[in-house]
Design a protein around this motif. Sequence first.
Motif, short mmCIF file in Angstrom:
data_model
loop_
_atom_site.label_atom_id
_atom_site.label_comp_id
_atom_site.label_asym_id
_atom_site.label_seq_id
_atom_site.Cartn_x
_atom_site.Cartn_y
_atom_site.Cartn_z
N LEU A 68 7.10 -51.47 25.17
CA LEU A 68 7.32 -51.11 26.56
C LEU A 68 6.12 -51.62 27.34
O LEU A 68 4.99 -51.13 27.16
CB LEU A 68 7.46 -49.59 26.72
N LEU A 69 6.35 -52.62 28.18
CA LEU A 69 5.26 -53.30 28.88
C LEU A 69 5.19 -52.80 30.30
O LEU A 69 6.15 -52.93 31.08
CB LEU A 69 5.49 -54.82 28.84
N THR A 70 4.05 -52.25 30.66
CA THR A 70 3.86 -51.66 31.98
C THR A 70 2.92 -52.51 32.82
O THR A 70 2.10 -53.26 32.28
CB THR A 70 3.29 -50.24 31.86
N PRO A 71 2.99 -52.37 34.15
CA PRO A 71 2.08 -53.15 35.00
C PRO A 71 0.66 -52.60 35.03
O PRO A 71 -0.27 -53.32 35.39
CB PRO A 71 2.73 -53.08 36.39
N ASP A 72 0.47 -51.33 34.67
CA ASP A 72 -0.89 -50.78 34.64
C ASP A 72 -0.96 -49.65 33.61
O ASP A 72 0.06 -49.20 33.07
CB ASP A 72 -1.36 -50.30 36.02
N ASN A 73 -2.16 -49.19 33.35
CA ASN A 73 -2.36 -48.19 32.31
C ASN A 73 -1.87 -46.82 32.72
O ASN A 73 -1.45 -46.01 31.87
CB ASN A 73 -3.84 -48.12 31.92
N ALA A 74 -1.89 -46.51 34.02
CA ALA A 74 -1.41 -45.21 34.48
C ALA A 74 0.06 -45.02 34.14
O ALA A 74 0.47 -43.95 33.65
CB ALA A 74 -1.63 -45.07 35.98
N LEU A 75 0.87 -46.05 34.37
CA LEU A 75 2.29 -45.96 34.01
C LEU A 75 2.46 -45.91 32.50
O LEU A 75 3.36 -45.22 31.99
CB LEU A 75 3.06 -47.14 34.59
N ALA A 76 1.62 -46.61 31.77
CA ALA A 76 1.70 -46.56 30.30
C ALA A 76 1.49 -45.13 29.81
O ALA A 76 2.24 -44.63 28.96
CB ALA A 76 0.68 -47.51 29.69
N GLU A 77 0.48 -44.46 30.34
CA GLU A 77 0.21 -43.08 29.93
C GLU A 77 1.36 -42.16 30.31
O GLU A 77 1.74 -41.26 29.54
CB GLU A 77 -1.10 -42.61 30.56
N LEU A 78 1.94 -42.37 31.50
CA LEU A 78 3.06 -41.55 31.95
C LEU A 78 4.24 -41.66 30.99
O LEU A 78 4.85 -40.65 30.60
CB LEU A 78 3.48 -41.98 33.36
N TYR A 79 4.58 -42.88 30.59
CA TYR A 79 5.74 -43.09 29.72
C TYR A 79 5.47 -42.61 28.30
O TYR A 79 6.37 -42.11 27.62
CB TYR A 79 6.17 -44.56 29.74
N ARG A 95 7.31 -36.19 24.57
CA ARG A 95 7.96 -34.91 24.85
C ARG A 95 9.45 -34.96 24.49
O ARG A 95 10.05 -33.94 24.14
CB ARG A 95 7.79 -34.53 26.33
N ALA A 96 10.04 -36.15 24.57
CA ALA A 96 11.45 -36.32 24.24
C ALA A 96 11.66 -36.59 22.76
O ALA A 96 12.77 -36.96 22.35
CB ALA A 96 12.04 -37.46 25.07
N ASP A 97 10.62 -36.41 21.96
CA ASP A 97 10.71 -36.54 20.49
C ASP A 97 11.09 -37.94 20.03
O ASP A 97 11.77 -38.11 19.01
CB ASP A 97 11.71 -35.53 19.91
N VAL A 152 5.55 -43.26 18.85
CA VAL A 152 5.20 -43.82 20.16
C VAL A 152 3.68 -43.93 20.22
O VAL A 152 2.95 -42.96 20.01
CB VAL A 152 5.71 -42.93 21.31
N ARG A 153 3.18 -45.14 20.54
CA ARG A 153 1.74 -45.38 20.54
C ARG A 153 1.29 -45.92 21.90
O ARG A 153 1.92 -46.86 22.42
CB ARG A 153 1.36 -46.39 19.46
N LEU A 154 0.24 -45.37 22.45
CA LEU A 154 -0.40 -45.94 23.64
C LEU A 154 -1.43 -46.95 23.16
O LEU A 154 -2.36 -46.60 22.43
CB LEU A 154 -1.08 -44.85 24.47
N VAL A 155 -1.26 -48.20 23.55
CA VAL A 155 -2.16 -49.27 23.10
C VAL A 155 -3.16 -49.57 24.21
O VAL A 155 -2.78 -49.90 25.33
CB VAL A 155 -1.37 -50.54 22.75
N GLU A 156 -4.43 -49.44 23.89
CA GLU A 156 -5.49 -49.77 24.84
C GLU A 156 -6.46 -50.74 24.18
O GLU A 156 -6.68 -50.70 22.97
CB GLU A 156 -6.22 -48.50 25.28
N ASN A 157 -7.04 -51.60 24.99
CA ASN A 157 -8.00 -52.60 24.50
C ASN A 157 -7.43 -53.43 23.36
O ASN A 157 -8.14 -53.80 22.43
CB ASN A 157 -9.29 -51.91 24.05
N GLN A 158 -6.11 -53.69 23.41
CA GLN A 158 -5.42 -54.55 22.44
C GLN A 158 -5.54 -54.06 21.00
O GLN A 158 -5.47 -54.85 20.06
CB GLN A 158 -5.94 -55.99 22.54
N LYS A 159 -5.65 -52.76 20.81
CA LYS A 159 -5.74 -52.21 19.45
C LYS A 159 -4.34 -51.86 18.96
O LYS A 159 -3.92 -50.71 18.98
CB LYS A 159 -6.67 -51.00 19.43
N PHE A 160 -3.61 -52.87 18.52
CA PHE A 160 -2.24 -52.70 18.05
C PHE A 160 -2.23 -52.28 16.58
O PHE A 160 -3.09 -52.69 15.80
CB PHE A 160 -1.45 -54.00 18.20
#
Length: 683
Positions: free
Chosen positions: A582-593, A599-601, A605-613
């Motif tokens: 899921l590609l977002t335009p900024d990190n705020a939207l990434a955190e929101l999703y 919460r929807a189980d 689901v992983r939040l990727v920051e600083n390209q740590k895949f």
Amino acid sequence: MTSLPPMIREEQDHLARTRRLLQEHPEEAARSDDDTIRELMRLREDYLEARLPDDKSAIQQQIDTLTAQLDQQRRARKTEWVDPDSPYFAHLQVEEDGRRREIFLGRATRLENGLRIVDWRDAPVSRLFYQYAEGDEYAEEIAGKVREGVLTARRTLHIEGGALMRVGTARENYVLHGDTWEHFARDAQKLAGGAGSALRAGAVGDARLGAGARLRADKHLPDIAALIDPEQFQLISRENKGVVVLRGSAGSGKTTVALHRIAYLAFQLGSSFDPDRVLVIVWGRAMRDYVAHVLPALGVAGVQVTTWTEWARDMMAKHFSFLPPFIADDTPEPVVRLKLHPRVSDLLARQIAASPVTRAGAAQAVWDWARLLTDRAALAEALGPDMSEEALERALRWTTEQTTAVLKFCEGDHEVDARLDTEDDALLLRAWQLRLGPLQKRPGKPLKHQHIVLDEVQDFSPVEVQVLLDTTDKNRSVTMAGDTRQHISEAAGFTSWMDFLTHIGVESTALSTLEVSYRSTHPITRFAISVLGDENEPPPRTTRDGPPVELFRFTDHGACVAFLAEELRALLRAEPHANVALLTPDNALAELYVRGLRRADVPDVRLVENQKFAFAAGVDVVEASQVKGLEFDYVVIIEASAAFWPDTPHHRRLLHVAATRAVHQLWLTSVGAPSSILPEGTR
């Protein structure tokens, strides 16, 4: 099982014979290093206990001799053995002078005791597999003799745990599922699914992710080396001299060619190949981690894989340790553009050539750098219309204050606020090369790389590339890979391939184009090309069909999260090995999703920051700017709205990069008004 096609029975017989011969004639065990290592440890203890200088010198000589012997022994040793559980990945059958011969391609060579397994890197026999199709006549020089014949069979195989799982030809595939061999005609392997209705204003629809299910059902895919096409193999197998520039669209195999070229050179050069003298420069951390994992799997260990920033910082510490260690994080855009401009690098070379040495050692290179960045008249002439007077004035105010502070710091005033910009690394290292000669691996030993790979070269400035080129040995063996459509570093100074090659001093004949895109489907590729608008380059050829690219509109992000959660849960149940981005335009939207999907189980689901895949199955939620060079089974571009994706060349290229990360299926969502850069049929 009684009605097996002849091709399957033949391959099962070949495999059974091969495994029997490997069992009857096991390869000789490698000579152990244990005795040498134990002797080295004893000598080091003796060295620590020795009191007289002559004794220490004699022991050190013994240590040096044993260390060299150990290194030579390890280099000469066969690094890869034929694995009986997976001995080869391809089978060739050739007919010469009325005689039929079977040749098998793998990752190691065995030609004795009735075995004919050849390492894929061992040209020219392997060239028959990569350059010819089944039924083709060939004429190749092998062992000093021209051999002519017909390629009567060409098959790719997947062998796992000693069992044949897949057999493929140019026309058809057979895949083992349970106890049954299933047949897939190549022209029938179209992707299906994903054809549901687009959502409007948060309405619920019946669209489904899962276009890759049919293809992904075949888990027994052939070895990547079996999928190299003739054009790619020609580039991989070039001699270890000169610069090779690979131009190709997303998914055309540029990085695959570059990495397999290293593996090929390692095999061809044998003991003279030194992994410590091979450098791979990639665009970001994610690709660094990926490549560092891939190369050992190709049989090449010890290669330095890094980013330009990491490599340049290391070089700066070795050559300019007296400079301030602080890096500015608020560098104005005109300063970045000035320092990376190709004509500024040219100006540096002219100024150094025309001026005498006035300082000792590295201090002279720093002085050359400072004079370059404060010469208003010369910079204005060099930059010409590429920078307005206002932008140049703003840049000069910064560079004048900066160079003054840095020179004071070098003179001993460590209270001054002296900071460098990341862009200064290239200029200072280039100044060293032009003024003082080669960069140093260590004091007194020039840095001379045996081979360099530079990936995503379109996002490097010419001066950065010049620095790297001048760290090669006499062969100047370099592989560069790039795509102008994926040029997202706005200040890097890349304008066109011809201008770029001219600035770095490489002949245009070094440029090769990979014209087939293997990653994405026809609809995804068409969408990605349309996003770019007017393009002079022809679109790439693609090899697979698939579902249309769809845009889903919602009244708010909560509705979008609810829809995606349902789709993703169903997808991951059906395809637990799938990787979704899921590609977002900024990190705020990434955190929101991420919060909403968890919460929807939705699992994994992983939040990727600083390209740590994690490079694992599941859902990666990450900013679109971090995924260049990677690929995912499914991609959803979140909030493709005008607010986040305005109509600029940069945003068009960035959306192109985001779209071409998808292998099977691409969706877009939007709460706001869709961006005008989306093709008409999508909005």
